[in-house]
Design a protein around this motif. Structure first.
Motif, PDB file in Angstrom:
ATOM      1  N   ALA A 167       0.831  -1.206   0.000  1.00  0.00           N
ATOM      2  CA  ALA A 167       0.000   0.000   0.000  1.00  0.00           C
ATOM      3  C   ALA A 167       0.866   1.256   0.000  1.00  0.00           C
ATOM      4  O   ALA A 167       0.560   2.244  -0.688  1.00  0.00           O
ATOM      5  N   VAL A 168       1.963   1.234   0.759  1.00  0.00           N
ATOM      6  CA  VAL A 168       2.886   2.360   0.767  1.00  0.00           C
ATOM      7  C   VAL A 168       3.497   2.556  -0.621  1.00  0.00           C
ATOM      8  O   VAL A 168       3.542   3.675  -1.154  1.00  0.00           O
ATOM      9  N   CYS A 169       3.957   1.464  -1.209  1.00  0.00           N
ATOM     10  CA  CYS A 169       4.596   1.554  -2.520  1.00  0.00           C
ATOM     11  C   CYS A 169       3.624   2.071  -3.578  1.00  0.00           C
ATOM     12  O   CYS A 169       3.999   2.888  -4.448  1.00  0.00           O
ATOM     13  N   ARG A 170       2.375   1.623  -3.527  1.00  0.00           N
ATOM     14  CA  ARG A 170       1.388   2.085  -4.502  1.00  0.00           C
ATOM     15  C   ARG A 170       1.081   3.569  -4.312  1.00  0.00           C
ATOM     16  O   ARG A 170       0.863   4.308  -5.272  1.00  0.00           O
ATOM     17  N   ALA A 171       1.053   4.021  -3.068  1.00  0.00           N
ATOM     18  CA  ALA A 171       0.819   5.446  -2.807  1.00  0.00           C
ATOM     19  C   ALA A 171       1.986   6.293  -3.316  1.00  0.00           C
ATOM     20  O   ALA A 171       1.786   7.393  -3.848  1.00  0.00           O
ATOM     21  N   VAL A 172       3.197   5.771  -3.172  1.00  0.00           N
ATOM     22  CA  VAL A 172       4.377   6.475  -3.696  1.00  0.00           C
ATOM     23  C   VAL A 172       4.333   6.522  -5.211  1.00  0.00           C
ATOM     24  O   VAL A 172       4.564   7.573  -5.840  1.00  0.00           O
ATOM     25  N   ASP A 173       4.034   5.386  -5.842  1.00  0.00           N
ATOM     26  CA  ASP A 173       3.986   5.338  -7.304  1.00  0.00           C
ATOM     27  C   ASP A 173       2.922   6.271  -7.873  1.00  0.00           C
ATOM     28  O   ASP A 173       3.079   6.826  -8.971  1.00  0.00           O
ATOM     29  N   ALA A 174       1.825   6.430  -7.115  1.00  0.00           N
ATOM     30  CA  ALA A 174       0.728   7.293  -7.583  1.00  0.00           C
ATOM     31  C   ALA A 174       0.986   8.763  -7.278  1.00  0.00           C
ATOM     32  O   ALA A 174       0.158   9.619  -7.630  1.00  0.00           O
ATOM     33  N   GLY A 175       2.102   9.080  -6.642  1.00  0.00           N
ATOM     34  CA  GLY A 175       2.419  10.464  -6.332  1.00  0.00           C
ATOM     35  C   GLY A 175       1.706  11.015  -5.116  1.00  0.00           C
ATOM     36  O   GLY A 175       1.777  12.220  -4.841  1.00  0.00           O
ATOM     37  N   GLU A 176       1.050  10.140  -4.351  1.00  0.00           N
ATOM     38  CA  GLU A 176       0.345  10.599  -3.154  1.00  0.00           C
ATOM     39  C   GLU A 176       1.301  10.817  -1.984  1.00  0.00           C
ATOM     40  O   GLU A 176       1.010  11.599  -1.079  1.00  0.00           O
ATOM     41  N   LEU A 177       2.414  10.096  -1.987  1.00  0.00           N
ATOM     42  CA  LEU A 177       3.430  10.253  -0.959  1.00  0.00           C
ATOM     43  C   LEU A 177       4.792  10.375  -1.626  1.00  0.00           C
ATOM     44  O   LEU A 177       5.119   9.593  -2.533  1.00  0.00           O
TER      45      LEU A 177
END
Length: 345
Positions: free
Chosen positions: A13-23
């Motif tokens: 979930a962290v990695c997906r948020a990073v990839d999506a530019g959210e984090l």
């Protein structure tokens, strides 16, 4: 979903948020799960949002909300609640699935269940006085540190970094196993008792209860083989025996209606206990945890084998698998303390 699988789901979930530019943050190498604390709910909690907030330049609650939305899509996750300053409290879909997955994980890893990388690549220097209890504690700590990827060096010199209260007398008369238990079970600030109570073969002796529970598991596995069936993780039958026993354990708010089996919490907690024992140099924590596992295991054992004309069924195989998993935790823990886990007792 096992704790290891859930930990990977949170990291994903962290990695997906990073990839999506959210984090805008480097994902952590690992995510730690614990039991929900005061005010928490669900099956597991994690502080990953608080850990990431500062490097991400976001308030912890905002990071938690971002990760919550991602986690709700994960298979096996029923709900995620944000509490306090940003803790993620995760509820899984079914406790039976959780227990079955946990049993599978323990049986796959055997006595190495709970090993991790909290001390990977680290060398820990243990300086101890020339005293029997300090020597025994240091030996156990070195074994436990190795379970977390670290390495211990035991030295004699100043400054002393490991100085438990000394033994009042030579414990050699108790024999190697009882002597080690007498020195390792008390907290380091407590004075150990060097008495024949440690040799009593009755339930009043904690070491006997642990070793007896392990030996009974090994006997049940042999007896099941004689009856033509083997262990297989699965659902446990809903019986009055288990319901009444489970009532003594806690069920987290927001979890499924059925309470967990009494063995589920201590088995889930084993990796955390090993990590804490390694980082805090506290083998007494592992010793007390093994007693908790044994006391939760003993009421299960009379229900494992079929009785009379009863034929072995899926519930018997599932109970045997659960007992086998608990036995592996006991054997592995005793080995780390330098104590024998006998097949027969």
């Amino acid at each position: 979903m096992t704790p290891a699988e859930l930990s990977r789901a949170v990291l994903d979930a962290v990695c997906r948020a990073v990839d999506a530019g959210e984090l805008d943050v480097a994902p952590p190498e690992r995510v730690t799960l614990t039991e929900p604390g005061p005010g928490g709910c669900g099956d597991f909690a994690t502080n990953v949002a608080l850990r990431l907030a500062r490097p991400a330049g976001r308030p912890p609650l905002r990071v938690a909300d971002i990760l919550r939305a991602r986690l709700l899509d994960a298979d096996g996750v029923r709900d995620v609640v944000v509490t306090g300053p940003g803790f993620l409290n995760i509820s899984l879909r079914a406790r039976d699935d959780l227990l079955t997955g946990l049993v599978r994980e323990i049986r796959a890893r055997g006595t190495e269940y709970g090993y991790g990388d909290a001390l990977a690549g680290q060398t820990v220097v243990l300086r101890v006085p020339y005293e029997v209890r300090a020597e025994v504690v240091a030996d156990a700590v070195a074994r436990i540190i190795a379970t977390q990827g670290g390495r211990a060096e035991i030295e004699h010199g100043e400054p002393v970094t490991l100085r438990p209260v000394p033994a009042p007398e030579d414990p050699a008369s108790l024999g190697p196993d009882a002597a080690r238990w007498a020195l390792l079970h008390p907290a380091p600030h407590d004075r150990p008792r060097i008495t024949a109570d440690h040799l009593v073969q009755r339930e009043i002796n904690p070491l006997f209860r642990i070793r007896y529970a392990h030996a009974r598991v090994r006997a049940l596995l042999r007896n099941a083989g004689d009856l033509g069936f083997s262990a297989e993780p699965g659902e446990l039958a809903s019986e009055a025996h288990f319901d009444s026993a489970a009532g003594a354990s806690h069920s987290a708010p927001g979890a499924s209606a059925a309470p967990p089996h009494p063995l589920q919490p201590p088995l889930l907690d084993h990796p955390r206990i090993l990590r804490a024992a390694a980082t805090q140099h506290a083998p007494d924590r592992l010793a007390r945890h093994l007693l908790t596992v044994a006391d939760a295991l003993l009421p299960l054992l009379p229900e494992v084998l079929p009785v009379g004309e009863e034929k072995p069924g899926a519930a018997h195989r599932a109970r045997l698998a659960l007992a086998e998993a608990a036995g592996a935790v006991l054997a592995g823990g005793l080995s780390l303390l330098g104590i024998d886990a006998p097949e027969h007792l």
